[in-house]
Design a protein around this motif. Structure first.
Motif, short mmCIF file in Angstrom:
data_model
loop_
_atom_site.label_atom_id
_atom_site.label_comp_id
_atom_site.label_asym_id
_atom_site.label_seq_id
_atom_site.Cartn_x
_atom_site.Cartn_y
_atom_site.Cartn_z
N ALA A 54 0.80 -1.23 0.00
CA ALA A 54 0.00 0.00 0.00
C ALA A 54 0.83 1.28 0.00
CB ALA A 54 -0.94 0.01 1.21
N GLY A 55 2.10 1.16 -0.24
CA GLY A 55 2.99 2.31 -0.35
C GLY A 55 4.40 1.81 -0.60
N MET A 56 4.74 1.56 -1.86
CA MET A 56 6.02 0.93 -2.18
C MET A 56 7.21 1.73 -1.70
SD MET A 56 5.52 -0.56 -6.04
CE MET A 56 7.26 -0.41 -6.33
N VAL A 81 1.42 -6.33 -6.43
CA VAL A 81 0.87 -5.05 -6.84
C VAL A 81 1.37 -3.98 -5.87
CG1 VAL A 81 -1.21 -3.69 -7.27
CG2 VAL A 81 -1.19 -6.14 -7.79
N GLY A 82 2.02 -2.95 -6.40
CA GLY A 82 2.55 -1.88 -5.57
C GLY A 82 1.92 -0.54 -5.93
N VAL A 210 -1.68 -7.94 2.45
CA VAL A 210 -1.65 -6.49 2.23
C VAL A 210 -0.69 -5.90 3.24
CG1 VAL A 210 -2.94 -4.33 2.29
CG2 VAL A 210 -3.99 -6.39 1.31
N VAL A 211 0.26 -5.11 2.78
CA VAL A 211 1.21 -4.44 3.66
C VAL A 211 0.89 -2.95 3.65
CG1 VAL A 211 3.64 -3.97 4.13
CG2 VAL A 211 2.98 -6.17 3.14
N ALA A 212 0.58 -2.42 4.83
CA ALA A 212 0.26 -0.99 4.97
C ALA A 212 1.18 -0.40 6.02
CB ALA A 212 -1.20 -0.80 5.36
N ALA A 213 2.39 -0.04 5.60
CA ALA A 213 3.40 0.50 6.51
C ALA A 213 3.43 2.02 6.38
CB ALA A 213 4.77 -0.09 6.20
N GLN A 214 3.05 2.73 7.45
CA GLN A 214 3.01 4.18 7.48
C GLN A 214 2.23 4.74 6.27
OE1 GLN A 214 4.11 5.22 10.22
NE2 GLN A 214 6.09 4.39 10.79
#
Length: 376
Positions: A54-56, A81-82, A210-214
């Motif tokens: 969710a924010g490459m 998907v980035g 899903v990765v949502a880091a900051q």
């Protein structure tokens, strides 16, 4: 400098400060390790392991994660998907991907600049933007990282044209000029990847991870963070899928530096418990299959450091170290230039930063994570 620029400029978007932060702090490496820890039980089903970042950013987290996923699933096709709106970050990210295509040939990589509400589906929300969607498939020819890198570098003009942005008149946040997606895969593996390659107009995409880091501004309310970012991402989870959310806490020496200059500063207003409550409130009715998972602080919180030479704090602290520490603290707290300039003009920040570095013999920050899971 124009009044419009002053009004729209935000510290958190400042490229130079961002680059200094990521090159002097270990946050991205530690985040990759934390995500890897949270997905040990991942069990992807056919036709692919599907990941949404969710924010490459510069893809430091993503490429490390892809290496770990290859170790776990060396023969499983990947759909990666980035989402990233920064033209420079897209360029840097793609430069790192040639080796990933070489090690894991069954990889489909999609990069897009669309909104959080659009990017998981790879489809703009409005009919006007749907008609303007830029979509390009890039079958990479050859079998070596060198060959893939040459073809990826040839996309620079496309990235320059497609990843243009305009600041929002309401918030100042960058918005895409034209919704765009690049789809890359190895041509010599096109046949086995056929069920994995997204097609323009196909909106049914769900993700195992899903990765949502900051992914949001620290000062936004929990309602805004969930409505605009976390809820659309959670809705994109596949059965058995997991979303890992990571944010700063301010429970660290970095915040001591900030409060040494701005005693009342409190940028981290939505601890994970509040976000989880808001997620449950917004999603429990229409997504009863979702589970909102919190952990005790001992599990949820983790530390990353400002990288310093071992001898740096034994004698006088160098100016470069003080500036790197100050930059890191103000970057994490998302202090904009309008407030930074007068603080730096007075010079007190040097003494405050040096005192904290000496007190703790270094500088570190504390992030926290929580998960959203979809019942299989």
């Amino acid at each position: 400098m124009s009044d419009t620029y002053e009004r729209h400029f935000r510290f958190y978007d400042n490229r130079e400060k961002y680059l200094l932060f990521v090159s002097t702090c270990s946050e991205k490496q530690v985040i990759a390790e934390r995500v890897a820890l949270d997905i040990r039980g991942l069990r992807p089903g056919p036709p692919a392991l599907r990941v949404f970042d969710a924010g490459m950013g510069d893809s430091t987290v993503l490429t490390r994660l892809m290496r770990d996923l290859h170790r776990q699933f060396p023969t499983v096709p990947f759909l990666i998907v980035g989402k990233e709106i920064s033209q420079e970050d897209i360029r840097i990210s793609l430069e790192k991907m040639a080796d990933r295509f070489s090690e894991h040939p069954l990889t489909v990589l999609v990069v897009t600049n669309m909104l959080y509400s659009e990017a998981p589906r790879l489809f703009p929300g409005s009919k006007a933007n749907q008609a303007r969607l830029n979509w390009l498939e890039v079958p990479l020819e050859g079998s070596t990282a060198f060959e893939f890198d040459e073809q990826i570098r040839d996309l620079e003009r496309v990235i320059q044209d497609w990843w243009k942005t305009t600041p929002s008149e309401r918030t100042g946040n960058p918005l895409y000029d034209t919704p765009s997606a690049l789809v890359l895969y190895r041509k010599d593996h096109e046949w086995p990847l056929a069920p994995v390659i997204p097609r323009q107009g196909d909106t049914h995409h769900e993700y195992d991870l899903v990765v949502a880091a900051q992914p949001f501004r620290a000062r936004s309310t929990a309602s805004v963070k969930v409505r605009n970012v976390l809820a659309p991402l959670a809705r994109s989870l596949a059965p058995g899928g997991c979303m890992v959310v990571i944010q700063s806490t301010g429970k660290d020496p970095g915040m001591e530096i900030i409060r040494g200059i701005w005693p009342e500063e409190d940028p981290f207003l939505t601890p994970r418990q509040e976000l989880l409550r808001e997620l449950n409130e917004q999603l429990s009715d229409d997504r009863p299959e979702l589970r909102f998972l919190s952990y005790p602080d001992s599990r949820a919180q983790f530390r990353y450091d400002l990288r310093l030479p071992p001898s740096e704090l034994e004698t006088t602290i160098s100016t470069s170290t003080v500036l790197a520490a100050w930059n890191a603290a103000t970057y994490v707290a998302q202090i904009d230039d309008e407030r930074l300039r007068p603080a730096m003009g007075q010079g007190d920040y040097i003494d405050v930063t040096s005192e904290v570095l000496q007190k703790y013999q270094g500088l570190w920050f504390v992030d926290e994570s929580f998960n959203v899971a979809r019942v299989a």
